[in-house]
Write a protein that holds these residues in place. Structure first.
Motif, PDB file in Angstrom:
ATOM      1  N   LEU A  92       0.834  -1.206   0.000  1.00 31.31           N
ATOM      2  CA  LEU A  92       0.000   0.000   0.000  1.00 31.31           C
ATOM      3  C   LEU A  92       0.867   1.254   0.000  1.00 31.31           C
ATOM      4  CD1 LEU A  92      -2.846  -0.930   2.482  1.00 31.31           C
ATOM      5  CD2 LEU A  92      -3.104  -0.367   0.073  1.00 31.31           C
ATOM      6  N   GLY A  93       0.478   2.202  -0.810  1.00 26.36           N
ATOM      7  CA  GLY A  93       1.188   3.470  -0.866  1.00 26.36           C
ATOM      8  C   GLY A  93       2.307   3.503  -1.892  1.00 26.36           C
ATOM      9  N   ASP A 148      -3.063   0.652  -4.817  1.00 25.50           N
ATOM     10  CA  ASP A 148      -4.036   1.085  -3.811  1.00 25.50           C
ATOM     11  C   ASP A 148      -5.463   0.947  -4.328  1.00 25.50           C
ATOM     12  OD1 ASP A 148      -1.795   1.700  -2.359  1.00 25.50           O
ATOM     13  OD2 ASP A 148      -1.963   3.863  -2.653  1.00 25.50           O
ATOM     14  N   THR A 149      -5.676   1.279  -5.590  1.00 27.52           N
ATOM     15  CA  THR A 149      -7.009   1.181  -6.181  1.00 27.52           C
ATOM     16  C   THR A 149      -7.468  -0.271  -6.271  1.00 27.52           C
ATOM     17  OG1 THR A 149      -6.626   3.212  -7.420  1.00 27.52           O
ATOM     18  CG2 THR A 149      -8.398   1.789  -8.201  1.00 27.52           C
ATOM     19  N   ILE A 160      -5.760   2.350   4.137  1.00 23.81           N
ATOM     20  CA  ILE A 160      -6.214   2.774   2.809  1.00 23.81           C
ATOM     21  C   ILE A 160      -7.090   4.022   2.914  1.00 23.81           C
ATOM     22  CG2 ILE A 160      -8.346   1.460   2.385  1.00 23.81           C
ATOM     23  CD1 ILE A 160      -6.746   0.640  -0.295  1.00 23.81           C
ATOM     24  N   LEU A 195      -4.590   6.793   3.197  1.00 27.36           N
ATOM     25  CA  LEU A 195      -3.905   7.038   1.923  1.00 27.36           C
ATOM     26  C   LEU A 195      -4.770   7.868   0.980  1.00 27.36           C
ATOM     27  CD1 LEU A 195      -2.225   3.604   1.122  1.00 27.36           C
ATOM     28  CD2 LEU A 195      -1.067   5.780   1.427  1.00 27.36           C
TER      29      LEU A 195
END
Length: 187
Positions: A65-66, A72-73, A99, A102
């Motif tokens: 993530l990130g 992320d999507t 998330i 983010l």
């Protein structure tokens, strides 16, 4: 490269989970490969949910993530579809919170309200989970989004008395009342 040797036993009992975890270790520095692996993992939502419930899966997804908006999507789509299942588990709850943060940092105006709406829609269910669920409902109220707060208030309106007798539930009732008194929304 991320060293997750200590988490080996958390996925060893399930060969599919173990294979995915091993693959994450192999490609942990390559964003393009992580994107492919993330897509593969989320193509089977049941596998994803089971994967992020383990510490090894949590750490693998947390690491990915990130790194890119595309990764992320991909994770966001499965989180939106499996929100209630993910939100009450320790490790997957942390993935959901990450998330949310983010997409909030990126000021994605479409994603953040959608997640807040899901929290509002599941507010009663979430308040049944004294640690993670109530924490998330409080976080949503603290955002001070009028639509989300009204939605939460409406979902919980016939449960205020019951919630007020619970230690953490009373915090939600107090927050909703203070938001209503401040005139942010018509709670």
């Amino acid at each position: 490269m991320l060293n997750l040797d200590f988490t080996h036993k958390t996925t060893q009992a399930t060969p599919r989970l173990h294979a995915v975890a091993t693959e994450f270790l192999r490609v942990s520095n390559d964003v393009a490969e992580l994107h492919k692996l993330s897509s593969k993992l989320t193509s089977d939502p049941y596998l994803f949910v089971e994967f992020v419930k383990t510490i090894r899966g949590f750490l693998s997804v947390q690491t990915a993530l990130g790194l890119s908006g595309e990764i992320d999507t991909v994770f966001l789509q499965v989180i939106k579809g499996w929100f209630p299942d993910l939100i009450t588990e320790t490790f997957s709850f942390l993935i959901v919170v990450r998330i949310i943060n983010l997409f909030n940092k990126r000021a994605n105006s479409k994603v953040y309200p959608d997640i807040l709406r899901r929290i509002g829609n599941n507010a009663l269910y979430l308040t049944r989970n004294p640690l993670r669920g109530i924490c998330l409902v409080e976080k949503a109220i603290n955002v001070r989004d009028p639509d989300c707060t009204v939605f939460i208030a409406l979902k919980l309106h016939s449960h205020y008395v019951e919630l007020s007798f619970e230690e953490l539930g009373s915090n939600i009732v107090e927050k909703l009342l203070s938001v209503g008194e401040s005139g942010i929304c018509g709670v």
